[in-house]
Design an enzyme around this catalytic site. Structure first.
Site, PDB file in Angstrom:
ATOM      1  N   ASP A   1     -51.897   0.679  26.068  1.00 19.05           N
ATOM      2  CA  ASP A   1     -52.456   0.286  24.654  1.00 19.05           C
ATOM      3  C   ASP A   1     -53.727   1.066  24.350  1.00 19.05           C
ATOM      4  O   ASP A   1     -54.744   0.647  24.968  1.00 19.05           O
ATOM      5  CB  ASP A   1     -52.435  -1.170  24.470  1.00 19.05           C
ATOM      6  CG  ASP A   1     -52.376  -1.459  22.994  1.00 19.05           C
ATOM      7  OD1 ASP A   1     -53.076  -0.726  21.941  1.00 19.05           O
ATOM      8  OD2 ASP A   1     -52.061  -2.624  22.531  1.00 19.05           O
TER       9      ASP A   1
ATOM     10  N   ARG B   1     -55.301   0.928  21.416  1.00 20.12           N
ATOM     11  CA  ARG B   1     -55.849   0.601  20.418  1.00 20.12           C
ATOM     12  C   ARG B   1     -57.185  -0.171  20.320  1.00 20.12           C
ATOM     13  O   ARG B   1     -57.358  -1.055  21.349  1.00 20.12           O
ATOM     14  CB  ARG B   1     -54.896  -0.592  19.526  1.00 20.12           C
ATOM     15  CG  ARG B   1     -53.578  -0.005  18.989  1.00 20.12           C
ATOM     16  CD  ARG B   1     -52.766  -1.034  18.261  1.00 20.12           C
ATOM     17  NE  ARG B   1     -52.195  -1.557  19.351  1.00 20.12           N
ATOM     18  CZ  ARG B   1     -51.310  -2.555  19.156  1.00 20.12           C
ATOM     19  NH1 ARG B   1     -50.810  -2.774  17.885  1.00 20.12           N
ATOM     20  NH2 ARG B   1     -50.595  -3.243  20.335  1.00 20.12           N
TER      21      ARG B   1
ATOM     22  N   HIS C   1     -72.821  10.840  28.781  1.00 20.70           N
ATOM     23  CA  HIS C   1     -74.166  10.671  28.971  1.00 20.70           C
ATOM     24  C   HIS C   1     -75.035  11.331  28.036  1.00 20.70           C
ATOM     25  O   HIS C   1     -76.079  10.855  27.609  1.00 20.70           O
ATOM     26  CB  HIS C   1     -74.413  10.977  30.383  1.00 20.70           C
ATOM     27  CG  HIS C   1     -73.690  10.333  31.458  1.00 20.70           C
ATOM     28  ND1 HIS C   1     -72.817  10.606  31.943  1.00 20.70           N
ATOM     29  CD2 HIS C   1     -74.363   9.140  32.014  1.00 20.70           C
ATOM     30  CE1 HIS C   1     -72.560   9.555  32.966  1.00 20.70           C
ATOM     31  NE2 HIS C   1     -73.539   8.890  32.967  1.00 20.70           N
TER      32      HIS C   1
ATOM     33  N   ARG D   1     -68.137  10.623  21.435  1.00 22.29           N
ATOM     34  CA  ARG D   1     -67.831  10.998  22.570  1.00 22.29           C
ATOM     35  C   ARG D   1     -68.562  10.339  23.457  1.00 22.29           C
ATOM     36  O   ARG D   1     -69.840  10.162  23.532  1.00 22.29           O
ATOM     37  CB  ARG D   1     -68.462  12.361  22.622  1.00 22.29           C
ATOM     38  CG  ARG D   1     -68.256  13.494  23.939  1.00 22.29           C
ATOM     39  CD  ARG D   1     -68.741  14.568  23.863  1.00 22.29           C
ATOM     40  NE  ARG D   1     -68.739  15.480  25.132  1.00 22.29           N
ATOM     41  CZ  ARG D   1     -69.521  15.311  26.191  1.00 22.29           C
ATOM     42  NH1 ARG D   1     -70.749  14.612  26.067  1.00 22.29           N
ATOM     43  NH2 ARG D   1     -69.475  16.061  27.234  1.00 22.29           N
TER      44      ARG D   1
ATOM     45  N   CYS E   1     -46.566   2.056  12.073  1.00 25.62           N
ATOM     46  CA  CYS E   1     -45.378   2.714  12.747  1.00 25.62           C
ATOM     47  C   CYS E   1     -44.546   3.582  11.724  1.00 25.62           C
ATOM     48  O   CYS E   1     -43.622   2.737  11.351  1.00 25.62           O
ATOM     49  CB  CYS E   1     -44.682   1.667  13.377  1.00 25.62           C
ATOM     50  SG  CYS E   1     -43.223   2.226  14.167  1.00 25.62           S
TER      51      CYS E   1
ATOM     52  N   THR F   1     -41.795   1.746  27.700  1.00 29.36           N
ATOM     53  CA  THR F   1     -42.791   2.138  26.885  1.00 29.36           C
ATOM     54  C   THR F   1     -44.260   2.453  27.544  1.00 29.36           C
ATOM     55  O   THR F   1     -45.002   3.262  26.934  1.00 29.36           O
ATOM     56  CB  THR F   1     -42.962   1.299  25.889  1.00 29.36           C
ATOM     57  OG1 THR F   1     -43.879   1.530  24.805  1.00 29.36           O
ATOM     58  CG2 THR F   1     -43.186  -0.082  26.175  1.00 29.36           C
TER      59      THR F   1
ATOM     60  N   HIS G   1     -51.507  -5.174  11.384  1.00 28.05           N
ATOM     61  CA  HIS G   1     -50.176  -4.239  11.580  1.00 28.05           C
ATOM     62  C   HIS G   1     -50.782  -3.024  12.156  1.00 28.05           C
ATOM     63  O   HIS G   1     -51.455  -2.291  11.184  1.00 28.05           O
ATOM     64  CB  HIS G   1     -49.316  -4.652  10.617  1.00 28.05           C
ATOM     65  CG  HIS G   1     -47.798  -3.796  10.792  1.00 28.05           C
ATOM     66  ND1 HIS G   1     -46.882  -4.621  11.222  1.00 28.05           N
ATOM     67  CD2 HIS G   1     -47.585  -2.654  10.471  1.00 28.05           C
ATOM     68  CE1 HIS G   1     -45.873  -3.853  11.458  1.00 28.05           C
ATOM     69  NE2 HIS G   1     -46.067  -2.717  10.984  1.00 28.05           N
ATOM     70  N   SER G   2     -50.189  -2.456  13.168  1.00 28.62           N
ATOM     71  CA  SER G   2     -50.416  -0.955  13.278  1.00 28.62           C
ATOM     72  C   SER G   2     -49.399  -0.080  12.743  1.00 28.62           C
ATOM     73  O   SER G   2     -48.256  -0.413  12.929  1.00 28.62           O
ATOM     74  CB  SER G   2     -50.584  -0.780  14.941  1.00 28.62           C
ATOM     75  OG  SER G   2     -51.689  -1.491  15.359  1.00 28.62           O
TER      76      SER G   2
END
Length: 397
Positions: free
Chosen positions: A327, A329, A141, A138, A255, A315, A252-253
């Site tokens: 993005d 990632r 603060h 998270r 999909c 996109t 490679h992400s």
């Protein structure tokens, strides 16, 4: 403009105050932060005089349990889920509001001999429970204060106070910079603290290794877990990658729609297959399969983005309309897996310059970008063109 995390840590160890800013898309505010272990009445007075916000004490769940500090409310509707406990004063105080008595309450909160009965409720000190995992879980603060304390080797507790301008408005970055200059205070960001922790801490664990025969060849499949979330990643390794020479690597992400169902909306499936085939031809390389569906937004949100694309959004616009960056990632976990595999120099199969920068930000060296362009299809021409125009991908369309 901002200081390095190391500089802030040195000041905190000396009992000084630092300013910590969060993301402009979150609270977009700055807080004074000090270590609870070194708190003094003078520091409290400085915070309430020049910060003007609420003085709170971020602590771990362990402190809250030991001192029987219950949540302030049973149903937390705060937009950022700030975990206030019931407010407290130490029993030795009178009104509990003076700088001296607030410092006393904080000091006694850290006293290992203190018990729940040693504190009156309600009071004038507001403990906050930090999430386990800190800013990596998270980006608030509360977590930043506890993380900074732990990085200093101090008790895992801090003292924070929001910074408000004299006119009553929240201080933003220009105001905070002026404040830091006026009082000679180090100023850092939660974003930099996240990057610092990702860079310096080992977050991945090698869990299992098997031999995996595929249509493209036989690979060693190595499964990884990580301490940030429940996502499990897999590296497919071919040949001897321990020679020190640059190794062909594809990050490679995931999909699901493209890799499994053969969706023509993207080029992910063909890229995955082409990368495995190329690594097999070379006889040496790594395909790292990261569970970052939809550039990090998850499967259902990716489908929602597809729905928006059917309505005319591209996109990038679809992601942003859903409230996500183009993005989402992060390459820190992937970089740690590659390092665990013993890699340092990469020949990276990618069309995405940001992926190169993302990995090199974690002390990996990309010696060569190896293009991985697939033939465009009627269904994904617009998608690929948007990746070129808005995400900087290197494609010849």
């Amino acid at each position: 403009m901002f200081h390095r995390i190391e500089e802030a840590l040195e000041d905190l160890k000396q009992g000084k105050v630092v300013i910590v800013c969060d993301d402009e898309n979150r609270e977009n505010e700055g807080d004074f932060i000090a270590l609870a272990e070194y708190i003094t009445p003078e520091t409290i007075n400085f915070m309430i005089t020049h910060g003007r916000g609420l003085v709170c004490v971020p602590i771990t769940e362990g402190y809250a349990e030991r001192l029987q500090l219950e949540p302030m409310v049973s149903h937390n509707t705060d937009s950022h889920h700030t975990a206030f406990t019931v407010s407290i004063d130490h029993v030795s105080t009178t009104t509990g509001i003076s700088a001296h008595e607030r410092a006393t309450t904080i000091q006694q909160l850290l006293n290992p001999a203190s018990k729940g009965a040693d504190f009156n409720r309600p009071g004038h000190i507001f403990p906050l429970i930090a999430k386990e995992g800190g800013v990596l879980r998270r980006a608030g603060h509360t977590e930043a204060a506890v993380d900074l304390a732990q990085l200093c080797g101090a008790e895992p507790a801090g003292v924070i106070c929001e910074i408000i301008n004299e006119d009553g408005a929240m201080a933003r970055v220009p105001d905070l910079l002026q404040c830091a200059k006026q009082f000679d205070i180090k100023m850092i960001t939660i974003e930099d603290l996240i990057a610092y922790r990702r860079h310096h801490e080992t977050l991945v664990t090698r869990e299992v290794e098997i031999t995996l025969p595929t249509d493209f060849g036989t690979f060693q499949a190595i499964g990884y877990s990580n301490s940030l979330d429940t996502k499990e990643h897999i590296a497919l390794v071919k040949g001897d990658i321990s020679t020190g020479e640059p190794v062909l690597v594809r990050v490679h992400s995931e999909c699901l729609t493209g890799d499994v169902f053969g969706s023509c909306r993207c080029d992910c499936g063909p890229q995955l297959h082409a990368a495995l085939a190329q690594i097999e031809r070379e006889g040496k390389g790594v395909l790292l399969y990261m569970r970052q569906e939809g550039r990090g937004i998850g499967l259902l949100n990716k489908l929602r983005a597809y729905k928006l694309q059917e309505e005319g959004f591209d996109t990038v616009e679809a992601n942003e309309k859903l409230g996500f960056p183009a993005d989402l990632r992060d390459y820190g976990i992937g970089a740690q897996i590659l390092k665990d595999l013993g890699l340092q120099h990469l020949r990276l199969l990618t069309n995405n310059p940001r992926k190169i920068a993302g990995l090199q930000g974690y002390d990996l060296t990309v010696t060569e970008r190896v293009p991985l362009q697939m033939p465009a299809k009627e269904e994904n021409k617009t998608y690929l063109q948007t990746k070129v125009n808005k995400l900087g991908h290197l494609l010849n369309l």
